[in-house]
Design a protein around this motif. Structure first.
Motif, PDB file in Angstrom:
ATOM      1  N   GLY A   1       0.821  -1.210   0.000  1.00  0.00           N
ATOM      2  CA  GLY A   1       0.000   0.000   0.000  1.00  0.00           C
ATOM      3  C   GLY A   1       0.852   1.256   0.000  1.00  0.00           C
ATOM      4  N   ARG A   2       1.944   1.233   0.735  1.00  0.00           N
ATOM      5  CA  ARG A   2       2.856   2.379   0.758  1.00  0.00           C
ATOM      6  C   ARG A   2       3.402   2.658  -0.639  1.00  0.00           C
ATOM      7  N   PHE A   3       3.790   1.600  -1.357  1.00  0.00           N
ATOM      8  CA  PHE A   3       4.346   1.789  -2.694  1.00  0.00           C
ATOM      9  C   PHE A   3       3.301   2.312  -3.673  1.00  0.00           C
ATOM     10  N   VAL A   4       2.106   1.746  -3.639  1.00  0.00           N
ATOM     11  CA  VAL A   4       1.064   2.210  -4.558  1.00  0.00           C
ATOM     12  C   VAL A   4       0.710   3.660  -4.257  1.00  0.00           C
ATOM     13  N   TRP A   5       0.584   3.995  -2.973  1.00  0.00           N
ATOM     14  CA  TRP A   5       0.301   5.384  -2.568  1.00  0.00           C
ATOM     15  C   TRP A   5       1.382   6.324  -3.078  1.00  0.00           C
TER      16      TRP A   5
ATOM     17  N   MET B   1      -2.038  -3.053  -5.869  1.00  0.00           N
ATOM     18  CA  MET B   1      -1.651  -4.038  -4.869  1.00  0.00           C
ATOM     19  C   MET B   1      -2.138  -5.407  -5.316  1.00  0.00           C
ATOM     20  N   LEU B   2      -1.364  -6.446  -5.040  1.00  0.00           N
ATOM     21  CA  LEU B   2      -1.814  -7.810  -5.308  1.00  0.00           C
ATOM     22  C   LEU B   2      -2.723  -8.243  -4.166  1.00  0.00           C
ATOM     23  N   ASN B   3      -3.976  -8.457  -4.463  1.00  0.00           N
ATOM     24  CA  ASN B   3      -4.948  -8.817  -3.430  1.00  0.00           C
ATOM     25  C   ASN B   3      -4.553 -10.138  -2.758  1.00  0.00           C
ATOM     26  N   GLY B   4      -4.346 -10.086  -1.460  1.00  0.00           N
ATOM     27  CA  GLY B   4      -3.934 -11.271  -0.723  1.00  0.00           C
ATOM     28  C   GLY B   4      -2.445 -11.378  -0.489  1.00  0.00           C
ATOM     29  N   GLY B   5      -1.675 -10.582  -1.244  1.00  0.00           N
ATOM     30  CA  GLY B   5      -0.236 -10.593  -1.070  1.00  0.00           C
ATOM     31  C   GLY B   5       0.410 -11.930  -1.389  1.00  0.00           C
ATOM     32  N   PHE B   6       1.655 -12.083  -0.926  1.00  0.00           N
ATOM     33  CA  PHE B   6       2.387 -13.326  -1.201  1.00  0.00           C
ATOM     34  C   PHE B   6       1.755 -14.500  -0.479  1.00  0.00           C
ATOM     35  N   ASN B   7       1.117 -14.262   0.655  1.00  0.00           N
ATOM     36  CA  ASN B   7       0.491 -15.340   1.415  1.00  0.00           C
ATOM     37  C   ASN B   7      -0.565 -16.059   0.591  1.00  0.00           C
ATOM     38  N   PHE B   8      -1.441 -15.293  -0.046  1.00  0.00           N
ATOM     39  CA  PHE B   8      -2.492 -15.894  -0.862  1.00  0.00           C
ATOM     40  C   PHE B   8      -1.908 -16.535  -2.107  1.00  0.00           C
ATOM     41  N   TRP B   9      -0.921 -15.882  -2.703  1.00  0.00           N
ATOM     42  CA  TRP B   9      -0.257 -16.433  -3.891  1.00  0.00           C
ATOM     43  C   TRP B   9       0.316 -17.814  -3.591  1.00  0.00           C
ATOM     44  N   GLU B  10       1.038 -17.931  -2.493  1.00  0.00           N
ATOM     45  CA  GLU B  10       1.697 -19.184  -2.130  1.00  0.00           C
ATOM     46  C   GLU B  10       0.680 -20.254  -1.746  1.00  0.00           C
ATOM     47  N   SER B  11      -0.325 -19.883  -0.962  1.00  0.00           N
ATOM     48  CA  SER B  11      -1.327 -20.859  -0.539  1.00  0.00           C
ATOM     49  C   SER B  11      -2.184 -21.337  -1.710  1.00  0.00           C
ATOM     50  N   SER B  12      -2.246 -20.543  -2.769  1.00  0.00           N
ATOM     51  CA  SER B  12      -3.005 -20.921  -3.961  1.00  0.00           C
ATOM     52  C   SER B  12      -2.180 -21.791  -4.913  1.00  0.00           C
ATOM     53  N   LYS B  13      -0.945 -22.093  -4.518  1.00  0.00           N
ATOM     54  CA  LYS B  13      -0.058 -22.983  -5.279  1.00  0.00           C
ATOM     55  C   LYS B  13       0.367 -22.410  -6.632  1.00  0.00           C
TER      56      LYS B  13
ATOM     57  N   SER C   1      -0.622   3.052   7.453  1.00  0.00           N
ATOM     58  CA  SER C   1      -1.625   4.090   7.199  1.00  0.00           C
ATOM     59  C   SER C   1      -1.804   4.364   5.708  1.00  0.00           C
ATOM     60  N   ALA C   2      -0.752   4.187   4.914  1.00  0.00           N
ATOM     61  CA  ALA C   2      -0.877   4.342   3.463  1.00  0.00           C
ATOM     62  C   ALA C   2      -1.789   3.254   2.908  1.00  0.00           C
ATOM     63  N   HIS C   3      -1.623   2.053   3.419  1.00  0.00           N
ATOM     64  CA  HIS C   3      -2.471   0.924   2.996  1.00  0.00           C
ATOM     65  C   HIS C   3      -3.930   1.205   3.335  1.00  0.00           C
ATOM     66  N   LEU C   4      -4.181   1.689   4.550  1.00  0.00           N
ATOM     67  CA  LEU C   4      -5.551   1.998   4.961  1.00  0.00           C
ATOM     68  C   LEU C   4      -6.132   3.138   4.125  1.00  0.00           C
ATOM     69  N   ALA C   5      -5.302   4.122   3.785  1.00  0.00           N
ATOM     70  CA  ALA C   5      -5.761   5.237   2.956  1.00  0.00           C
ATOM     71  C   ALA C   5      -6.239   4.740   1.593  1.00  0.00           C
ATOM     72  N   LEU C   6      -5.523   3.767   1.027  1.00  0.00           N
ATOM     73  CA  LEU C   6      -5.936   3.212  -0.264  1.00  0.00           C
ATOM     74  C   LEU C   6      -7.235   2.428  -0.138  1.00  0.00           C
ATOM     75  N   ALA C   7      -7.373   1.691   0.962  1.00  0.00           N
ATOM     76  CA  ALA C   7      -8.603   0.932   1.179  1.00  0.00           C
ATOM     77  C   ALA C   7      -9.803   1.870   1.286  1.00  0.00           C
ATOM     78  N   LEU C   8      -9.611   3.007   1.920  1.00  0.00           N
ATOM     79  CA  LEU C   8     -10.679   4.006   2.021  1.00  0.00           C
ATOM     80  C   LEU C   8     -11.046   4.538   0.642  1.00  0.00           C
ATOM     81  N   ARG C   9     -10.050   4.859  -0.160  1.00  0.00           N
ATOM     82  CA  ARG C   9     -10.307   5.343  -1.512  1.00  0.00           C
ATOM     83  C   ARG C   9     -10.989   4.266  -2.358  1.00  0.00           C
ATOM     84  N   MET C  10     -10.597   3.051  -2.141  1.00  0.00           N
ATOM     85  CA  MET C  10     -11.190   1.935  -2.864  1.00  0.00           C
ATOM     86  C   MET C  10     -12.692   1.838  -2.591  1.00  0.00           C
ATOM     87  N   MET C  11     -13.094   2.280  -1.406  1.00  0.00           N
ATOM     88  CA  MET C  11     -14.498   2.227  -1.007  1.00  0.00           C
ATOM     89  C   MET C  11     -15.227   3.543  -1.265  1.00  0.00           C
ATOM     90  N   GLY C  12     -14.568   4.497  -1.915  1.00  0.00           N
ATOM     91  CA  GLY C  12     -15.234   5.748  -2.258  1.00  0.00           C
ATOM     92  C   GLY C  12     -15.069   6.864  -1.250  1.00  0.00           C
TER      93      GLY C  12
END
Length: 322
Positions: free
Chosen positions: A147-151, A163-175, A287-298
């Motif tokens: 989120g910091r980088f995208v901001w 941002m990649l939704n789920g990050g590396f955790n979701f990527w790895e768990s999804s095989k 806080s940058a990540h949260l700021a993007l999430a807020l913008r994502m929701m309008g």
């Protein structure tokens, strides 16, 4: 066969034909009903955000790994990167694109570099406006570095950063495919022409706005209540701040919750889309990540206080609550 038998046989065949037609009609209607229901349920459960341009999903990225127009940035630590990363990803750290002169709490420490210096740094990793840029982090234990980088990139005029939704955790768990091969960046000639500072606020500006803006503390509850975990000068939070941890918006698989679930969280925090909102954490990352999430929701009138609590806590003239 007598006439009576023929009549009975004819009646039996007719009954069977009518029955089969009725069954076929009923089956078709049932199938049609099931299809309609399935479509309706899909639409109802689909996570639709006011602005979905801030994220992309793992499936899409996995199908486009060979696309030369995509730049993938791994915002985790170099140790985590070495253990395995998304193929083609370049390892980056937020500190390399921020002012690290002095120490945490010093004026200007941790904020995004000047346009000239940031242009050099972004060029070195191959950033330009023609590429689709995907950034990921560790959504399980990280600080929302993606989120910091995208901001930061949005401030630099790069609109096609996600941002990649789920990050590396979701990527790895999804095989999906993981690599240990280090990717060398191909430098570009990117230069920031018109930086957009509307998404940030400094200490003096925030201090003057206390009581007039909604302030969100994106740190953990114990930090909000006074725990000093990262060398802050004081513990506590900015007066009037509401505690809303950035990772409370994640599902168990570390992807974003649905639009309805996130909206309910924001409403429970007392937020309205007309509010002027300021987010902060320790150093402006979560806080940058949260700021993007807020913008994502309008919630578009939102700023990230990137000097954050390090600077606020060190200034003895500013009040802190616990």
């Amino acid at each position: 066969m007598n006439k009576r038998s023929k009549k009975f046989l004819s009646l039996l065949v007719s009954t069977m034909l009518v029955g089969s037609l009725l069954v076929g009609c009923t089956t078709n209607k049932t199938a049609e009903k099931k299809t309609t229901t399935a479509v309706t349920q899909t639409e109802k459960t689909k996570a639709t955000y006011a602005d979905g341009s801030y994220i992309t999903d793992a499936k899409w990225l996995s199908q486009n790994l060979k696309n030369k127009d995509i730049l993938i940035l791994d915002a985790r630590s170099d140790k985590d990167y070495a253990k395995g990363h998304i193929p083609g990803a370049i390892n980056v750290a937020w500190q390399g694109f921020s002012n690290m002169e002095g120490k945490p709490g010093d004026k200007g420490w941790g904020v995004v570099l000047s346009d000239d210096k940031l242009s050099e740094k972004l060029s070195a990793i191959g950033v330009d406006k023609t590429k689709n840029i995907v950034i990921y982090a560790d959504n399980k234990s990280g600080w929302g570095e993606d989120g910091r980088f995208v901001w930061m990139l949005k401030m630099a005029g790069i609109e096609n950063a996600k941002m990649l939704n789920g990050g590396f955790n979701f990527w790895e768990s999804s095989k999906y495919e993981v690599s240990k091969e280090v990717t060398a960046p191909v430098a570009s000639k990117f230069k920031i022409e018109n930086s957009n500072k509307a998404g940030t606020i400094n200490t003096e500006e925030l201090a003057a706005k206390l009581g007039k803006v909604k302030i969100l503390d994106s740190r953990e509850k114990d930090e909000y209540n006074g725990a000093v975990k990262f060398g802050e000068a004081r513990g506590g939070h900015i007066p009037g701040a509401i505690n809303l941890t950035f990772n409370s918006l994640f599902k168990e698989d570390k992807t974003f919750k649905s639009a309805g679930e996130i909206e309910a969280i924001f409403k429970a925090a007392g937020l309205n889309k007309e509010d002027e909102i300021v987010t902060y954490c320790t150093a402006g990352i979560r806080s940058a990540h949260l700021a993007l999430a807020l913008r994502m929701m309008g919630y578009n009138n939102v700023k990230n206080y990137d000097e954050s609590f390090y600077t606020w806590a060190k200034d003895a003239s500013l009040k802190v609550e616990k």
